[in-house]
Design a protein around this motif. Structure first.
Motif, short mmCIF file in Angstrom:
data_model
loop_
_atom_site.label_atom_id
_atom_site.label_comp_id
_atom_site.label_asym_id
_atom_site.label_seq_id
_atom_site.Cartn_x
_atom_site.Cartn_y
_atom_site.Cartn_z
N GLU A 143 0.83 -1.21 0.00
CA GLU A 143 0.00 0.00 0.00
C GLU A 143 0.86 1.26 0.00
O GLU A 143 0.57 2.26 0.67
CB GLU A 143 -0.96 0.01 1.20
CG GLU A 143 -1.95 -1.14 1.18
CD GLU A 143 -3.04 -0.99 2.22
OE1 GLU A 143 -2.99 0.00 2.98
OE2 GLU A 143 -3.94 -1.84 2.28
N ASP A 228 3.58 -0.66 -4.34
CA ASP A 228 2.59 -1.26 -5.23
C ASP A 228 2.47 -0.51 -6.54
O ASP A 228 1.99 -1.06 -7.53
CB ASP A 228 1.21 -1.29 -4.55
CG ASP A 228 1.17 -2.27 -3.40
OD1 ASP A 228 2.04 -3.17 -3.37
OD2 ASP A 228 0.30 -2.15 -2.53
N LEU A 346 -4.05 -3.61 -6.87
CA LEU A 346 -3.89 -2.76 -5.71
C LEU A 346 -5.05 -2.98 -4.76
O LEU A 346 -6.18 -3.25 -5.18
CB LEU A 346 -3.84 -1.28 -6.15
CG LEU A 346 -2.61 -0.84 -6.94
CD1 LEU A 346 -2.79 0.61 -7.38
CD2 LEU A 346 -1.36 -0.99 -6.13
N SER A 347 -4.77 -2.84 -3.51
CA SER A 347 -5.83 -3.03 -2.53
C SER A 347 -6.86 -1.89 -2.64
O SER A 347 -6.57 -0.81 -3.13
CB SER A 347 -5.24 -3.07 -1.11
OG SER A 347 -4.67 -1.80 -0.79
N ASN A 349 -8.11 -0.06 -0.31
CA ASN A 349 -7.73 1.10 0.51
C ASN A 349 -6.78 2.01 -0.23
O ASN A 349 -6.90 3.23 -0.20
CB ASN A 349 -7.09 0.65 1.83
CG ASN A 349 -8.07 -0.10 2.70
OD1 ASN A 349 -9.29 0.10 2.60
ND2 ASN A 349 -7.56 -0.98 3.56
N LEU A 350 -5.82 1.40 -0.94
CA LEU A 350 -4.85 2.21 -1.67
C LEU A 350 -5.49 2.88 -2.87
O LEU A 350 -5.21 4.03 -3.17
CB LEU A 350 -3.67 1.33 -2.12
CG LEU A 350 -2.55 2.07 -2.89
CD1 LEU A 350 -2.00 3.21 -2.04
CD2 LEU A 350 -1.45 1.12 -3.27
N LYS A 353 -7.30 5.78 -1.65
CA LYS A 353 -6.36 6.81 -1.22
C LYS A 353 -5.82 7.58 -2.43
O LYS A 353 -5.63 8.80 -2.39
CB LYS A 353 -5.22 6.18 -0.44
CG LYS A 353 -4.25 7.18 0.17
CD LYS A 353 -3.04 6.48 0.76
CE LYS A 353 -3.46 5.49 1.83
NZ LYS A 353 -2.29 4.85 2.47
#
Length: 356
Positions: A143, A228, A346-347, A349-350, A353
């Motif tokens: 992340e 990432d 990518l997750s 959350n990322l 963001k």
């Protein structure tokens, strides 16, 4: 020049005629002759493509070089049962050679070995194996995102202000290289002492090139594993080296090699590696987008909006914004710089963001 319109298959057919015309060519394995014709055609095709491209001024005529390597495909050689020795069975009858560092060959099947190239270096002969193998490594997402602004004072500066020193391998070895070159010049041409001096000079140049590659590979692997999303400058190094005042330093930094390994490890680890356009990245303000012109000697970015930071750090932040825009407009967060889908995404959350 004498046979315009000759294609790749014409060169392949010519190999058979050369085998009957020249004794040494007849001793060579047939597939090795074909591989040599393929490499010659690559040089000719590159010249043809440059001729069709009006933006390329120097067309790059194919050059004849000394034969320092021979390439076998699936015949002309035989590996021992323990894969530690190689026996060349073509007409030259070179014999069997013990290979140092060939322990990894035991992990692959013989059918996976597509080509073997024997290369002569200043410190000996090497056998390079081309193996068909799908390589991928799964690692946990970090992340983290990073943008790299390369330079000569520091090898790169990222968007957080972290700097990596430029190793300057050639500059550090320049004194020793000059001394070895003087020894070569003082020896009589054709003498054994001159051959030994030339070999020592070649070994030193080989060491410098290996140091440069080792640094680029390890640093690229570390950068890709720790982030990432990696954004780097899409520099045209070929144009930059036209500056004769900086050509040696730019070549010594080996930015192009570093970028290539970033993209390679991006595929291996399933990370997103994005090349961003470098135009005006050093002049644009990362906070407000205003253009603040500055010379190369000005190392601090000062803007009317209140931004006051290192010039390279500001450029890295500008590159990061451009890289995020490119990654988002591709329509899929898992597409890398070469247009191929990465193994992991990518997750969430990322992504939130970065896009929010």
């Amino acid at each position: 020049m004498d046979n315009q319109g000759i294609g790749q298959y014409d060169l392949s057919r010519l190999c058979k005629d050369l085998a009957t015309e020249y004794e040494w060519a007849g001793k060579l394995n047939s597939m090795a002759r074909q591989a040599s014709a393929e490499r010659a055609w690559q040089s000719i095709k590159r010249f043809y493509d440059n001729c069709k491209n009006p933006s390329v001024k120097k067309k790059g005529f194919p050059k004849f070089k000394k034969a320092r390597s021979v390439e076998y495909k699936t015949s002309g050689y035989k590996l021992s049962e323990d894969r530690q020795s190689i026996n060349f069975i073509d007409g030259f009858k070179a014999g069997t050679f013990r290979m140092i560092g060939a322990a990894d060959l035991s992990y692959y099947q013989l059918g996976q070995i597509k080509r073997v190239r024997v290369v002569r270096r200043a410190d000996g002969y090497y056998a390079q194996f081309c193996i068909q193998h799908e390589r991928s490594e799964e690692i946990e997402p970090t992340e983290q995102v990073i943008a790299l602004d390369v330079g000569l004072l520091h090898f790169y500066t990222d968007n957080r202000g972290n700097k990596v020193e430029n190793p300057r391998h050639l500059r550090k070895s320049e004194k020793a290289l000059k001394r070895l070159q003087r020894r070569v010049n003082h020896k009589v041409k054709g003498s054994n002492k001159r051959k030994k001096a030339v070999n020592k000079l070649g070994r030193k140049h080989l060491k410098v090139s290996r140091q440069r590659k080792d640094f680029a590979v390890k640093l690229a692997r570390s950068v890709v594993k720790s982030s990432d999303l990696v954004v780097f400058e899409a520099l045209r190094v070929r144009n930059l080296v036209k500056n004769h005042h900086l050509a040696k330093s730019i070549s010594d930094a080996a930015w192009r090699m570093f970028f290539d390994w970033l993209e390679y490890y991006g595929q291996i680890f399933g990370k997103i590696v994005v090349p961003a356009p470098p135009q005006w990245s050093s002049q644009e303000c990362s906070s407000c987008g205003q253009i603040v012109k500055k010379s190369l000697s000005t190392r601090t970015h000062i803007c009317s909006c209140g931004a006051n930071l290192c010039r390279d750090e500001n450029a890295a932040k500008v590159l990061l914004a451009r890289g995020l825009k490119i990654a988002s407009t591709q329509g899929h967060w898992g597409i890398n710089a070469q247009g191929q889908t990465n193994l992991c995404q990518l997750s969430e959350n990322l992504v939130d963001k970065l896009t929010g």
